[in-house]
Design an enzyme around this catalytic site. Structure first.
Site, PDB file in Angstrom:
ATOM      1  N   CYS A   1      55.697  45.863 -38.151  1.00 35.53           N
ATOM      2  CA  CYS A   1      54.315  45.420 -38.267  1.00 35.53           C
ATOM      3  C   CYS A   1      53.555  45.852 -37.007  1.00 35.53           C
ATOM      4  CB  CYS A   1      54.272  43.898 -38.414  1.00 35.53           C
ATOM      5  SG  CYS A   1      52.609  43.222 -38.498  1.00 35.53           S
ATOM      6  N   LEU A   2      52.362  46.400 -37.178  1.00 37.03           N
ATOM      7  CA  LEU A   2      51.595  46.866 -36.012  1.00 37.03           C
ATOM      8  C   LEU A   2      51.206  45.707 -35.088  1.00 37.03           C
ATOM      9  CD1 LEU A   2      49.268  49.583 -37.615  1.00 37.03           C
ATOM     10  CD2 LEU A   2      51.351  49.937 -36.270  1.00 37.03           C
TER      11      LEU A   2
ATOM     12  N   HIS B   1      53.282  43.332 -47.860  1.00 34.47           N
ATOM     13  CA  HIS B   1      53.158  42.987 -46.439  1.00 34.47           C
ATOM     14  C   HIS B   1      51.677  42.793 -46.064  1.00 34.47           C
ATOM     15  CE1 HIS B   1      54.503  43.471 -42.092  1.00 34.47           C
ATOM     16  NE2 HIS B   1      53.196  43.619 -42.000  1.00 34.47           N
ATOM     17  N   GLU B   2      50.827  43.721 -46.499  1.00 33.63           N
ATOM     18  CA  GLU B   2      49.396  43.625 -46.162  1.00 33.63           C
ATOM     19  C   GLU B   2      48.731  42.468 -46.906  1.00 33.63           C
ATOM     20  OE1 GLU B   2      48.674  45.238 -43.628  1.00 33.63           O
ATOM     21  OE2 GLU B   2      50.417  46.548 -43.748  1.00 33.63           O
TER      22      GLU B   2
ATOM     23  N   GLN C   1      44.242  42.041 -38.810  1.00 30.90           N
ATOM     24  CA  GLN C   1      44.887  42.781 -37.710  1.00 30.90           C
ATOM     25  C   GLN C   1      43.883  43.507 -36.816  1.00 30.90           C
ATOM     26  OE1 GLN C   1      47.885  44.817 -40.417  1.00 30.90           O
ATOM     27  NE2 GLN C   1      49.109  44.456 -38.604  1.00 30.90           N
TER      28      GLN C   1
ATOM     29  N   GLY D   1      50.009  50.771 -43.189  1.00 27.64           N
ATOM     30  CA  GLY D   1      49.111  49.778 -43.754  1.00 27.64           C
ATOM     31  C   GLY D   1      48.441  49.002 -42.633  1.00 27.64           C
TER      32      GLY D   1
ATOM     33  N   HIS E   1      49.267  39.442 -45.028  1.00 22.36           N
ATOM     34  CA  HIS E   1      48.376  39.354 -43.863  1.00 22.36           C
ATOM     35  C   HIS E   1      47.036  38.715 -44.216  1.00 22.36           C
ATOM     36  CE1 HIS E   1      50.090  41.136 -40.316  1.00 22.36           C
ATOM     37  NE2 HIS E   1      50.454  42.237 -40.922  1.00 22.36           N
TER      38      HIS E   1
HETATM   39 ZN   LIG Z   1      51.821  43.664 -40.473  1.00 24.61          ZN
END
Ligand SMILES: [Zn+2]
Length: 170
Positions: free
Chosen positions: A92-93, A134-135, A50, A45, A138
């Protein structure tokens, strides 16, 4: 085109994104780049903030490109309903190398606008539900470290500050 992924420490990650008002060719191209960036980073995701786009928009694909039906674009999403609770490890990226267990609802119903400007609603469970939540956090400026206790969160923040100083936060 691969976009640079914003790492924790950049304020864009802690701001709520704005609603998307215009779905045009430029946005479609950007979304294509978001998928490319997500696949390259081996994520499932990726949210607008991000990649420094402070908008309510995220992409996901829990099959990592194997199943066309799992390729999802959510514009201005709303969580309609959640059910159950499940604890699972999450990463998480924007937090490379950081993983810990987070409790989240097990089943999620989401309504959003797709790339063609059409509203759609879907229900997901398992990793897809975790990914949506999660997204969705964000795009509201919320990061998964907020699920840690204040003590653990402070320790982690200190660890990250050290990594930033050493140029290891990439
Ligand atoms: Zn994340």
């Amino acid at each position: 085109m691969i976009l640079p992924i914003v790492k924790y420490g950049d304020p864009v990650l802690q701001n709520a994104g704005e609603d998307v008002n215009n779905i045009d060719g430029r946005l479609a191209d950007f979304i294509g780049n978001m998928f490319e960036t997500m696949y390259e980073a081996k994520g499932v995701g990726l949210a607008g903030p991000q990649v420094a786009l402070s908008k309510k928009l995220f992409v996901m694909d829990v099959s990592s490109g194997k199943e066309a039906k799992d390729r999802i674009v959510c514009i201005n999403p709303q969580i309609v309903e959640t059910k159950g609770k499940v604890i699972s490890e999450e990463g998480c990226l924007s937090f490379p190398g950081i993983y810990f267990e987070v409790e989240r609802p097990e089943i999620v119903t989401v309504s959003a606008i797709d790339i063609n400007g059409k509203e759609f609603t879907f229900e997901v469970n398992g990793i897809a539900a975790r990914c949506v939540l999660h997204e969705n956090d964000h795009i509201n400026g919320k990061l998964f470290i907020e699920f840690l206790s204040p003590l653990k969160r402070d320790l982690l923040k200190r660890r990250i500050k050290k990594k930033i100083k050493l140029g290891e936060w990439e």
